[in-house]
Design a protein around this motif. Structure first.
Motif, PDB file in Angstrom:
ATOM      1  N   ILE A 223       0.791  -1.169  -0.095  1.00  0.00           N
ATOM      2  CA  ILE A 223      -0.027  -0.003  -0.035  1.00  0.00           C
ATOM      3  C   ILE A 223       0.855   1.351   0.100  1.00  0.00           C
ATOM      4  O   ILE A 223       1.669   1.503   0.891  1.00  0.00           O
ATOM      5  N   ALA A 224       0.806   2.019  -0.940  1.00  0.00           N
ATOM      6  CA  ALA A 224       1.560   3.054  -1.189  1.00  0.00           C
ATOM      7  C   ALA A 224       0.583   4.241  -0.872  1.00  0.00           C
ATOM      8  O   ALA A 224      -0.170   4.650  -1.732  1.00  0.00           O
ATOM      9  N   GLY A 225       0.843   5.149   0.264  1.00  0.00           N
ATOM     10  CA  GLY A 225      -0.025   6.114   0.608  1.00  0.00           C
ATOM     11  C   GLY A 225      -0.985   5.510   1.527  1.00  0.00           C
ATOM     12  O   GLY A 225      -2.095   5.597   1.493  1.00  0.00           O
ATOM     13  N   CYS A 226      -0.556   4.921   2.734  1.00  0.00           N
ATOM     14  CA  CYS A 226      -1.369   4.512   3.554  1.00  0.00           C
ATOM     15  C   CYS A 226      -2.045   5.333   4.780  1.00  0.00           C
ATOM     16  O   CYS A 226      -1.612   5.485   5.888  1.00  0.00           O
TER      17      CYS A 226
ATOM     18  N   ASP B 275      -5.924   7.236   5.648  1.00  0.00           N
ATOM     19  CA  ASP B 275      -7.228   6.628   6.270  1.00  0.00           C
ATOM     20  C   ASP B 275      -7.777   5.521   5.439  1.00  0.00           C
ATOM     21  O   ASP B 275      -8.149   4.621   5.813  1.00  0.00           O
ATOM     22  N   VAL B 276      -7.743   5.910   4.206  1.00  0.00           N
ATOM     23  CA  VAL B 276      -8.562   4.740   3.222  1.00  0.00           C
ATOM     24  C   VAL B 276      -7.465   3.615   3.400  1.00  0.00           C
ATOM     25  O   VAL B 276      -7.927   2.662   3.070  1.00  0.00           O
ATOM     26  N   GLY B 277      -6.165   3.869   3.333  1.00  0.00           N
ATOM     27  CA  GLY B 277      -5.398   2.690   3.200  1.00  0.00           C
ATOM     28  C   GLY B 277      -5.527   1.751   4.597  1.00  0.00           C
ATOM     29  O   GLY B 277      -5.516   0.624   4.496  1.00  0.00           O
TER      30      GLY B 277
ATOM     31  N   GLY C   6      10.472  -5.937  -6.842  1.00  0.00           N
ATOM     32  CA  GLY C   6      10.080  -7.498  -6.679  1.00  0.00           C
ATOM     33  C   GLY C   6       9.556  -7.722  -5.011  1.00  0.00           C
ATOM     34  O   GLY C   6       9.422  -8.740  -4.865  1.00  0.00           O
ATOM     35  N   LEU C   7       9.232  -6.607  -4.570  1.00  0.00           N
ATOM     36  CA  LEU C   7       8.690  -6.834  -3.014  1.00  0.00           C
ATOM     37  C   LEU C   7       7.351  -7.352  -2.942  1.00  0.00           C
ATOM     38  O   LEU C   7       7.056  -8.126  -2.259  1.00  0.00           O
ATOM     39  N   ALA C   8       6.602  -6.808  -4.110  1.00  0.00           N
ATOM     40  CA  ALA C   8       4.940  -7.267  -3.902  1.00  0.00           C
ATOM     41  C   ALA C   8       4.387  -7.465  -5.150  1.00  0.00           C
ATOM     42  O   ALA C   8       4.979  -6.887  -6.297  1.00  0.00           O
ATOM     43  N   SER C   9       3.725  -8.486  -5.185  1.00  0.00           N
ATOM     44  CA  SER C   9       2.834  -8.898  -6.722  1.00  0.00           C
ATOM     45  C   SER C   9       1.625  -7.913  -6.868  1.00  0.00           C
ATOM     46  O   SER C   9       1.321  -7.609  -7.934  1.00  0.00           O
ATOM     47  N   THR C  10       1.254  -7.090  -5.774  1.00  0.00           N
ATOM     48  CA  THR C  10       0.166  -6.223  -5.968  1.00  0.00           C
ATOM     49  C   THR C  10       0.421  -4.972  -5.215  1.00  0.00           C
ATOM     50  O   THR C  10       0.863  -4.905  -4.142  1.00  0.00           O
ATOM     51  N   VAL C  11      -0.020  -3.805  -5.841  1.00  0.00           N
ATOM     52  CA  VAL C  11       0.119  -2.424  -5.256  1.00  0.00           C
ATOM     53  C   VAL C  11      -1.143  -1.899  -5.258  1.00  0.00           C
ATOM     54  O   VAL C  11      -1.788  -1.672  -6.292  1.00  0.00           O
ATOM     55  N   LEU C  12      -1.547  -1.493  -4.118  1.00  0.00           N
ATOM     56  CA  LEU C  12      -2.588  -0.255  -3.973  1.00  0.00           C
ATOM     57  C   LEU C  12      -1.951   1.060  -4.025  1.00  0.00           C
ATOM     58  O   LEU C  12      -1.278   1.538  -3.085  1.00  0.00           O
ATOM     59  N   HIS C  13      -2.015   1.961  -5.103  1.00  0.00           N
ATOM     60  CA  HIS C  13      -1.357   3.137  -5.127  1.00  0.00           C
ATOM     61  C   HIS C  13      -2.358   4.246  -4.796  1.00  0.00           C
ATOM     62  O   HIS C  13      -3.303   4.678  -5.510  1.00  0.00           O
ATOM     63  N   LEU C  14      -2.294   4.638  -3.361  1.00  0.00           N
ATOM     64  CA  LEU C  14      -3.046   5.463  -2.896  1.00  0.00           C
ATOM     65  C   LEU C  14      -2.599   6.803  -2.501  1.00  0.00           C
ATOM     66  O   LEU C  14      -3.053   7.934  -2.038  1.00  0.00           O
ATOM     67  N   ALA C  15      -1.254   7.221  -2.915  1.00  0.00           N
ATOM     68  CA  ALA C  15      -0.500   8.207  -2.625  1.00  0.00           C
ATOM     69  C   ALA C  15      -0.861   9.427  -3.642  1.00  0.00           C
ATOM     70  O   ALA C  15      -1.062   9.231  -4.803  1.00  0.00           O
ATOM     71  N   PRO C  16      -0.966  10.495  -3.045  1.00  0.00           N
ATOM     72  CA  PRO C  16      -1.261  11.873  -3.841  1.00  0.00           C
ATOM     73  C   PRO C  16      -0.206  12.360  -4.550  1.00  0.00           C
ATOM     74  O   PRO C  16       1.036  11.910  -4.252  1.00  0.00           O
ATOM     75  N   PRO C  17      -0.322  13.121  -5.784  1.00  0.00           N
ATOM     76  CA  PRO C  17       0.834  13.570  -6.348  1.00  0.00           C
ATOM     77  C   PRO C  17       1.306  14.638  -5.331  1.00  0.00           C
ATOM     78  O   PRO C  17       0.837  14.943  -4.554  1.00  0.00           O
ATOM     79  N   GLN C  18       2.433  15.309  -5.740  1.00  0.00           N
ATOM     80  CA  GLN C  18       3.320  16.330  -5.026  1.00  0.00           C
ATOM     81  C   GLN C  18       2.315  17.507  -5.302  1.00  0.00           C
ATOM     82  O   GLN C  18       1.303  17.593  -6.018  1.00  0.00           O
ATOM     83  N   LYS C  19       2.505  18.852  -4.517  1.00  0.00           N
ATOM     84  CA  LYS C  19       1.628  19.967  -4.543  1.00  0.00           C
ATOM     85  C   LYS C  19       1.719  20.958  -5.923  1.00  0.00           C
ATOM     86  O   LYS C  19       1.113  21.814  -5.837  1.00  0.00           O
ATOM     87  N   SER C  20       2.628  20.596  -6.502  1.00  0.00           N
ATOM     88  CA  SER C  20       3.175  21.433  -7.704  1.00  0.00           C
ATOM     89  C   SER C  20       3.434  20.928  -8.966  1.00  0.00           C
ATOM     90  O   SER C  20       3.922  19.691  -8.907  1.00  0.00           O
ATOM     91  N   GLY C  21       3.448  21.590 -10.108  1.00  0.00           N
ATOM     92  CA  GLY C  21       3.678  20.870 -11.330  1.00  0.00           C
ATOM     93  C   GLY C  21       2.544  20.334 -12.058  1.00  0.00           C
ATOM     94  O   GLY C  21       1.571  20.216 -11.478  1.00  0.00           O
ATOM     95  N   SER C  22       2.730  19.990 -13.301  1.00  0.00           N
ATOM     96  CA  SER C  22       1.726  19.235 -13.915  1.00  0.00           C
ATOM     97  C   SER C  22       2.092  17.690 -14.267  1.00  0.00           C
ATOM     98  O   SER C  22       1.129  16.927 -14.649  1.00  0.00           O
ATOM     99  N   ASP C  23       3.242  17.420 -13.827  1.00  0.00           N
ATOM    100  CA  ASP C  23       3.685  15.906 -13.940  1.00  0.00           C
ATOM    101  C   ASP C  23       3.703  15.286 -12.531  1.00  0.00           C
ATOM    102  O   ASP C  23       4.266  15.860 -11.580  1.00  0.00           O
TER     103      ASP C  23
END
Length: 364
Positions: free
Chosen positions: A14-17, A19-21, A73-90
Motif C-alpha cells: 500500500i503506497a500512501g497508507c 485513512d483509506v489505506g 520485486g517486493l510485492a505482486s500487488t500494489v494499491l497506489h493511494l498516494a496523492p501527487p506532489q503539490k505543484s507541477g503538471s507531472d
C-alpha cells in the motif's frame, strides 16, 4: 516448510497508507490465505499505528527515489493511494513508484545462485559419504542448474490506482461515464491525469497491469464538514450551485480491494455512490443530522470573494458520475448508496466517535 510457506505468501504493497489505506488493510488480512500487507510510509512515527492495523511498515519516500530501492520485486500487488506532489503538471511520485517497481530485482538471481552452490556442496558431501558412482541415477533438483531468465522473470505487477473524478473538469452537471474524455481544469487534476497516463504506458509495455479507480468526495464519520458548518462558511445559492458526487470511505476501501481481482487492466471504474446532490444540499443534510445551522447561501460572485481557492475549485465543477461498471463489472453492492443512508445511522444514535474535518476531504 514454515519458512517456505512464508516466502510463498503473497504480498500487497500500500503506497500512501492514510485513512483509506488503513481501512483497506483489514479487508486484505482478515481472510483465508491472507497476503502480507506492507505499508510504505515516509514517517517513522507511524510505524506503531501501521503495525496495529495489521501491516508491516516500510520506510520510503516517494519524493526520494533512493529510498525506494527495496520495492523492486517486493510485492505482486500494489494499491497506489498516494496523492501527487503539490505543484507541477507531472506526477513525479507516480513516476518514482513505477521506476522502483519496474527495476529488476537482482537479489533473485543472487539467491538462486547461492542456493545452487549449496545444493552442489550437499551433493558432493552425499556422494563422498555414500561413495556414489559417477554413473548413478541423477536425483531431481530443487533448484535448476542454470539461473536462466525463467528463474528471474516475474509476472506483471498488479496495480490499482486511486485517481480523482476531478480529471473531467466541469461537465455542466451532465451525467458521465468512464468513457468521458478527461479535461483537467487545475494543476491538481493535471497531475492525476499524468499519473494515469504513466500507469497506462507502463501497462502497455508489460511492466505492470494497472487499473484506475476515479474517486469523488470521500466522507466518513471522521471526514465530515462539521468545522465548516460550525464556522458558518457559506455555500452557493441554488441558482449557482453545482452537482457533486460522494463515496463513503468504507465503501471506497472495499472497492479498491475488490478491484485487485475484478477490475480489468487499463480499465477505469467510478467509485461513486448512487446520489445526485448539489453541494449545498449535501451540507444541509449534514447540518440537519448533527443539529448545526445550515450554511448560508451566497451568489457565485460573493463566494469568489469570501472562500479559499481550494473550495472554490470544487465549486466550479459540476458533474454526475454513473457507476454502472462498479455494479456490473466489480459486482459491488454499496453499503451506503447515499449520504442519507449514512446519516440515518447518525440520527438513530448508531454512529459514534464523530469528529470534524474540512469539506475538502476528497481525492485530490
Amino acid at each position: 516448510m514454515i519458512a517456505t510457506r512464508k516466502l510463498r505468501r503473497a504480498r500487497v504493497l500500500i503506497a500512501g497508507c492514510g485513512d483509506v489505506g488503513l481501512r483497506c488493510a483489514p479487508l486484505l488480512t482478515q481472510r483465508a490465505a491472507a497476503p502480507r500487507v506492507i505499508a510504505l510510509t515516509s514517517q517513522p512515527a507511524r510505524a506503531a499505528e501501521l503495525r496495529a492495523a495489521g501491516t508491516t511498515p516500510l520506510l520510503g519516500n516517494l519524493d526520494e527515489r533512493r529510498s525506494l530501492r527495496r520495492l523492486a520485486g517486493l510485492a505482486s500487488t500494489v494499491l497506489h493511494l498516494a496523492p501527487p506532489q503539490k505543484s507541477g503538471s507531472d506526477d513525479l511520485r507516480t513516476r518514482a513508484l513505477i521506476a522502483a517497481l519496474s527495476r529488476p530485482r537482482r537479489s533473485v538471481a543472487r539467491m538462486a545462485t547461492a542456493a545452487l552452490g549449496r545444493q552442489r556442496a550437499w551433493r558432493g558431501w552425499f556422494r563422498a559419504t555414500f561413495k556414489r558412482r559417477a554413473g548413478a541415477t541423477k536425483r531431481a533438483s530443487i533448484v535448476p542448474d542454470r539461473v536462466s531468465g525463467a528463474v528471474v522473470r516475474r509476472l506483471p505487477i498488479r496495480v490499482v490506482y486511486a485517481s480523482t473524478s476531478g480529471v473531467y473538469g466541469d461537465c455542466g452537471g451532465a451525467r458521465i461515464d468512464e468513457t468521458r474524455r478527461v479535461r483537467p481544469d487545475n494543476g491538481r487534476a493535471k497531475r492525476r491525469v499524468s499519473a494515469e497516463m504513466q500507469l497506462r504506458r507502463a501497462t502497455r509495455r508489460g511492466a505492470m497491469s494497472a487499473s484506475i479507480v476515479r474517486i469523488p468526495g470521500i466522507y466518513a464519520a471522521n471526514r465530515l464538514p462539521l468545522a465548516r458548518l460550525q464556522k458558518g462558511t457559506p455555500a452557493l445559492a441554488a441558482a449557482d450551485d453545482v452537482f457533486t458526487n460522494h463515496i463513503h470511505a468504507d465503501d471506497l476501501a472495499a472497492i479498491m480491494v475488490l478491484a485487485i481481482r475484478r477490475a480489468r487492466p487499463q480499465r477505469v471504474i467510478h467509485a461513486s455512490d448512487d446520489s445526485e446532490l448539489r453541494m449545498g444540499d449535501y451540507f444541509d443534510r449534514i447540518a440537519d443530522a448533527y443539529g448545526l445551522p445550515r450554511a448560508p447561501r451566497v451568489s457565485r460572485e460573493d463566494a469568489e470573494a469570501q472562500l479559499e481557492p481550494m473550495m472554490l475549485s470544487f465549486m466550479r465543477e459540476s458533474r454526475r458520475l454513473k457507476n454502472t461498471r462498479l455494479r456490473d463489472e466489480l459486482r459491488y453492492t454499496l453499503r451506503y448508496p447515499s449520504i442519507d443512508d449514512f446519516l440515518s445511522g447518525v440520527m438513530s444514535g448508531i454512529t459514534t466517535g464523530i469528529t470534524s474535518e474540512p469539506a475538502t476531504s476528497r481525492a485530490k
